[in-house]
Design a protein around this motif. Structure first.
Motif, PDB file in Angstrom:
ATOM      1  N   PHE A   1      -9.307   3.169   3.840  1.00 15.55           N
ATOM      2  CA  PHE A   1      -8.826   2.703   2.701  1.00 15.55           C
ATOM      3  C   PHE A   1      -7.397   2.885   2.493  1.00 15.55           C
ATOM      4  O   PHE A   1      -6.559   2.241   1.769  1.00 15.55           O
ATOM      5  CB  PHE A   1      -9.786   3.071   1.488  1.00 15.55           C
ATOM      6  CG  PHE A   1     -10.943   2.911   1.681  1.00 15.55           C
ATOM      7  CD1 PHE A   1     -11.518   1.480   1.005  1.00 15.55           C
ATOM      8  CD2 PHE A   1     -12.080   3.422   2.269  1.00 15.55           C
ATOM      9  CE1 PHE A   1     -12.566   1.158   1.039  1.00 15.55           C
ATOM     10  CE2 PHE A   1     -13.382   3.310   2.219  1.00 15.55           C
ATOM     11  CZ  PHE A   1     -13.637   2.087   1.760  1.00 15.55           C
ATOM     12  N   PHE A   2      -6.716   4.098   3.159  1.00 13.11           N
ATOM     13  CA  PHE A   2      -5.354   4.331   2.931  1.00 13.11           C
ATOM     14  C   PHE A   2      -4.506   4.239   4.252  1.00 13.11           C
ATOM     15  O   PHE A   2      -3.416   4.837   4.302  1.00 13.11           O
ATOM     16  CB  PHE A   2      -5.296   5.827   2.398  1.00 13.11           C
ATOM     17  CG  PHE A   2      -5.934   5.975   1.171  1.00 13.11           C
ATOM     18  CD1 PHE A   2      -5.364   5.781  -0.037  1.00 13.11           C
ATOM     19  CD2 PHE A   2      -7.362   6.427   1.045  1.00 13.11           C
ATOM     20  CE1 PHE A   2      -6.380   5.969  -1.395  1.00 13.11           C
ATOM     21  CE2 PHE A   2      -7.980   6.632  -0.054  1.00 13.11           C
ATOM     22  CZ  PHE A   2      -7.492   6.458  -1.328  1.00 13.11           C
ATOM     23  N   SER A   3      -5.031   3.281   5.094  1.00 14.00           N
ATOM     24  CA  SER A   3      -4.085   3.320   6.343  1.00 14.00           C
ATOM     25  C   SER A   3      -3.573   1.892   6.555  1.00 14.00           C
ATOM     26  O   SER A   3      -4.377   0.675   6.006  1.00 14.00           O
ATOM     27  CB  SER A   3      -5.140   3.404   7.535  1.00 14.00           C
ATOM     28  OG  SER A   3      -4.530   3.262   8.779  1.00 14.00           O
ATOM     29  N   LEU A   4      -2.352   1.572   7.067  1.00 12.30           N
ATOM     30  CA  LEU A   4      -1.807   0.487   7.133  1.00 12.30           C
ATOM     31  C   LEU A   4      -2.066   0.027   8.709  1.00 12.30           C
ATOM     32  O   LEU A   4      -1.473  -1.072   9.241  1.00 12.30           O
ATOM     33  CB  LEU A   4      -0.266   0.402   6.939  1.00 12.30           C
ATOM     34  CG  LEU A   4       0.081   0.669   5.496  1.00 12.30           C
ATOM     35  CD1 LEU A   4       1.550   0.624   5.111  1.00 12.30           C
ATOM     36  CD2 LEU A   4      -0.644  -0.268   4.607  1.00 12.30           C
TER      37      LEU A   4
ATOM     38  N   TYR B   1      -7.791  -1.538  10.403  1.00 19.17           N
ATOM     39  CA  TYR B   1      -8.298  -1.014   9.055  1.00 19.17           C
ATOM     40  C   TYR B   1      -7.724  -1.542   7.635  1.00 19.17           C
ATOM     41  O   TYR B   1      -7.681  -1.119   6.458  1.00 19.17           O
ATOM     42  CB  TYR B   1      -8.101   0.503   8.688  1.00 19.17           C
ATOM     43  CG  TYR B   1      -8.975   1.290   9.606  1.00 19.17           C
ATOM     44  CD1 TYR B   1     -10.143   0.909  10.248  1.00 19.17           C
ATOM     45  CD2 TYR B   1      -8.255   2.264  10.330  1.00 19.17           C
ATOM     46  CE1 TYR B   1     -10.830   1.550  11.092  1.00 19.17           C
ATOM     47  CE2 TYR B   1      -8.975   3.084  11.325  1.00 19.17           C
ATOM     48  CZ  TYR B   1     -10.066   2.809  11.899  1.00 19.17           C
ATOM     49  OH  TYR B   1     -10.701   3.573  12.987  1.00 19.17           O
ATOM     50  N   LEU B   2      -6.856  -2.798   8.135  1.00 21.28           N
ATOM     51  CA  LEU B   2      -6.210  -3.606   6.937  1.00 21.28           C
ATOM     52  C   LEU B   2      -6.923  -3.987   5.786  1.00 21.28           C
ATOM     53  O   LEU B   2      -6.424  -3.924   4.673  1.00 21.28           O
ATOM     54  CB  LEU B   2      -5.047  -4.389   7.468  1.00 21.28           C
ATOM     55  CG  LEU B   2      -4.259  -5.104   6.725  1.00 21.28           C
ATOM     56  CD1 LEU B   2      -3.241  -4.211   6.094  1.00 21.28           C
ATOM     57  CD2 LEU B   2      -3.326  -6.439   7.465  1.00 21.28           C
TER      58      LEU B   2
ATOM     59  N   TYR C   1      -9.593  -2.727   4.600  1.00 25.60           N
ATOM     60  CA  TYR C   1     -10.093  -1.645   3.842  1.00 25.60           C
ATOM     61  C   TYR C   1      -9.112  -1.434   2.802  1.00 25.60           C
ATOM     62  O   TYR C   1      -9.153  -1.221   1.409  1.00 25.60           O
ATOM     63  CB  TYR C   1     -10.557  -0.536   4.469  1.00 25.60           C
ATOM     64  CG  TYR C   1     -11.846  -0.798   5.483  1.00 25.60           C
ATOM     65  CD1 TYR C   1     -12.952  -1.148   5.105  1.00 25.60           C
ATOM     66  CD2 TYR C   1     -11.482  -0.751   6.834  1.00 25.60           C
ATOM     67  CE1 TYR C   1     -14.074  -1.588   5.648  1.00 25.60           C
ATOM     68  CE2 TYR C   1     -12.543  -1.228   7.635  1.00 25.60           C
ATOM     69  CZ  TYR C   1     -13.904  -1.424   7.071  1.00 25.60           C
ATOM     70  OH  TYR C   1     -14.875  -1.773   7.987  1.00 25.60           O
ATOM     71  N   THR C   2      -7.888  -1.386   3.231  1.00 21.68           N
ATOM     72  CA  THR C   2      -6.503  -1.062   2.383  1.00 21.68           C
ATOM     73  C   THR C   2      -6.507  -2.104   1.389  1.00 21.68           C
ATOM     74  O   THR C   2      -6.181  -1.818   0.159  1.00 21.68           O
ATOM     75  CB  THR C   2      -5.313  -0.868   3.047  1.00 21.68           C
ATOM     76  OG1 THR C   2      -5.748   0.209   4.333  1.00 21.68           O
ATOM     77  CG2 THR C   2      -4.087  -0.357   2.559  1.00 21.68           C
TER      78      THR C   2
ATOM     79  N   LEU D   1      -9.067  -2.009  -1.288  1.00 25.00           N
ATOM     80  CA  LEU D   1      -8.764  -0.902  -2.251  1.00 25.00           C
ATOM     81  C   LEU D   1      -7.851  -1.476  -3.395  1.00 25.00           C
ATOM     82  O   LEU D   1      -7.743  -1.137  -4.691  1.00 25.00           O
ATOM     83  CB  LEU D   1      -8.621   0.575  -1.761  1.00 25.00           C
ATOM     84  CG  LEU D   1      -8.362   1.709  -2.532  1.00 25.00           C
ATOM     85  CD1 LEU D   1      -9.777   1.774  -3.166  1.00 25.00           C
ATOM     86  CD2 LEU D   1      -7.949   2.762  -1.673  1.00 25.00           C
ATOM     87  N   LEU D   2      -6.733  -2.044  -2.730  1.00 26.68           N
ATOM     88  CA  LEU D   2      -5.448  -2.558  -3.710  1.00 26.68           C
ATOM     89  C   LEU D   2      -6.181  -3.606  -4.600  1.00 26.68           C
ATOM     90  O   LEU D   2      -5.620  -3.864  -5.763  1.00 26.68           O
ATOM     91  CB  LEU D   2      -4.598  -2.950  -2.800  1.00 26.68           C
ATOM     92  CG  LEU D   2      -3.744  -1.941  -1.906  1.00 26.68           C
ATOM     93  CD1 LEU D   2      -2.600  -2.745  -1.092  1.00 26.68           C
ATOM     94  CD2 LEU D   2      -2.827  -0.998  -2.946  1.00 26.68           C
TER      95      LEU D   2
ATOM     96  N   THR E   1     -17.143  -3.503   1.251  1.00 27.10           N
ATOM     97  CA  THR E   1     -16.304  -2.654   1.839  1.00 27.10           C
ATOM     98  C   THR E   1     -16.915  -1.014   1.855  1.00 27.10           C
ATOM     99  O   THR E   1     -16.666  -0.766   3.133  1.00 27.10           O
ATOM    100  CB  THR E   1     -15.016  -2.248   1.071  1.00 27.10           C
ATOM    101  OG1 THR E   1     -15.328  -1.869  -0.216  1.00 27.10           O
ATOM    102  CG2 THR E   1     -14.261  -3.470   0.911  1.00 27.10           C
TER     103      THR E   1
END
Length: 323
Positions: free
Chosen positions: A248-251, A255-256, A258-259, A262-263, A312
């Motif tokens: 969720f915090f990876s660029l 995993y884009l 998931y990020t 979350l945004l 997600t």
């Protein structure tokens, strides 16, 4: 152990079955039906039937939508089963320590309770064609004086199903993202918020819309508190749980999504909340078309956010593992 003993890896089992969008949709629809059951029962518990606004059909339509939405959700989970006959075997046993057993029997009990409550909300003129069946007249006589108890039972089962959709995932110890006691509370809050949002969309009377808008505001605030607490709890826990939230915090391109989700969640709920706060008026004030449009739009955002949470969390949970 998962890789070496069970052989669940890309080399030995490249087509390992995973829970896909059908399971996510089942969890969303199951939560939506649970939230709708609670919200449709709420007005019957708060006010007597003769105080429900005249001409407001949402209190007749919403209870009937509960078993329909639940049935559609169960159809999707049925499609996900590789062995369809397992549904039959499942109801030949009760496993007190199995969340899935509790949930399956709860769904079986929830359906007739929701149908009885829905039948009780029908006005007399709408039941006339049903009275041609001999037992329906007797059923109406039995249901009418028990509507308050049926509303309580319907709401209680709604809360149970709303929690169960999260408990089903949190029971998987091998999936660190799911294995937390906060997840059932997040799913319950999301289910109640989605149910209130659907009531706003269905309602025609502005007092009813305003009532459920106020309810939804509290539920959205609760969600906005629970979601950061969920990620914080995972971060300060074991290494497995800390790593489970990293997508969720990876660029990273892998995993884009998931990020991005979350945004999206981080924007959609505050936006819906701001819109709802701007909608608050007194019941005697007239709502203009722009107010009603904002109400329906913010309710749609809440429903979309609830679906995104299910999608997600189901997918991200399956790529998390014990380390």
């Amino acid at each position: 152990m998962e890789l070496t003993i069970t052989g669940a890896n890309a080399m030995t089992n490249p087509v390992l079955h995973i829970w896909d969008w059908r399971v996510s949709l089942y969890l969303f629809l199951g939560g939506l039906s649970a939230g709708l059951a609670v919200m449709s029962s709420l007005m019957h518990l708060q006010k007597k039937e003769d105080r429900i606004p005249a001409g407001e059909t949402v209190f007749m339509v919403a209870p009937w939508l509960v078993p329909v939405i639940l049935g559609i959700g169960m159809f999707f989970i049925f499609l996900d089963l590789d062995r369809k006959l397992n549904v039959f075997w499942f109801y030949l046993t009760i496993q007190p320590l199995s969340p899935m057993s509790w949930g399956s029997w709860g769904l079986l009990l929830f359906t007739p309770i929701s149908l009885l409550f829905a039948y009780g909300t029908l006005p007399e003129q709408r039941r006339e064609w049903l009275y041609r069946l001999p037992f329906m007249d007797d059923l109406a006589t039995w249901v009418k004086p028990r509507m308050q108890y049926l509303a309580l039972a319907n709401a209680a089962m709604g809360v149970f199903i709303g929690i169960y959709t999260g408990v089903l995932l949190s029971a998987f110890v091998a999936r660190p993202l799911w294995n937390t006691a906060i997840l059932p509370m997040l799913f319950l809050c999301s289910a109640m918020s989605a149910g209130a949002a659907l009531m706003i969309v269905l309602a025609k009377d502005q007092c009813v819309k305003l009532f459920y808008t106020k309810v939804d505001i509290g539920l959205i605030i609760a969600e906005m508190i629970i979601i950061p607490l969920f990620f914080y709890g995972q971060y300060v826990s074991s290494e497995s749980q800390r790593l489970s939230i990293m997508p969720f915090f990876s660029l990273n391109h892998e995993y884009l999504w998931y990020t991005a989700s979350l945004l999206f969640i981080g924007v959609i709920f505050p936006l819906a909340l701001v819109m709802k706060l701007s909608e608050i008026k007194e019941c005697h004030e007239t709502l203009c078309s722009s107010d009603i449009l904002k109400m329906n739009l913010s309710a749609g955002l809440v429903l979309l956010g609830s679906l995104v949470i299910r999608l997600t969390f189901v997918y991200a949970g399956q790529i998390s593992k014990l380390v």
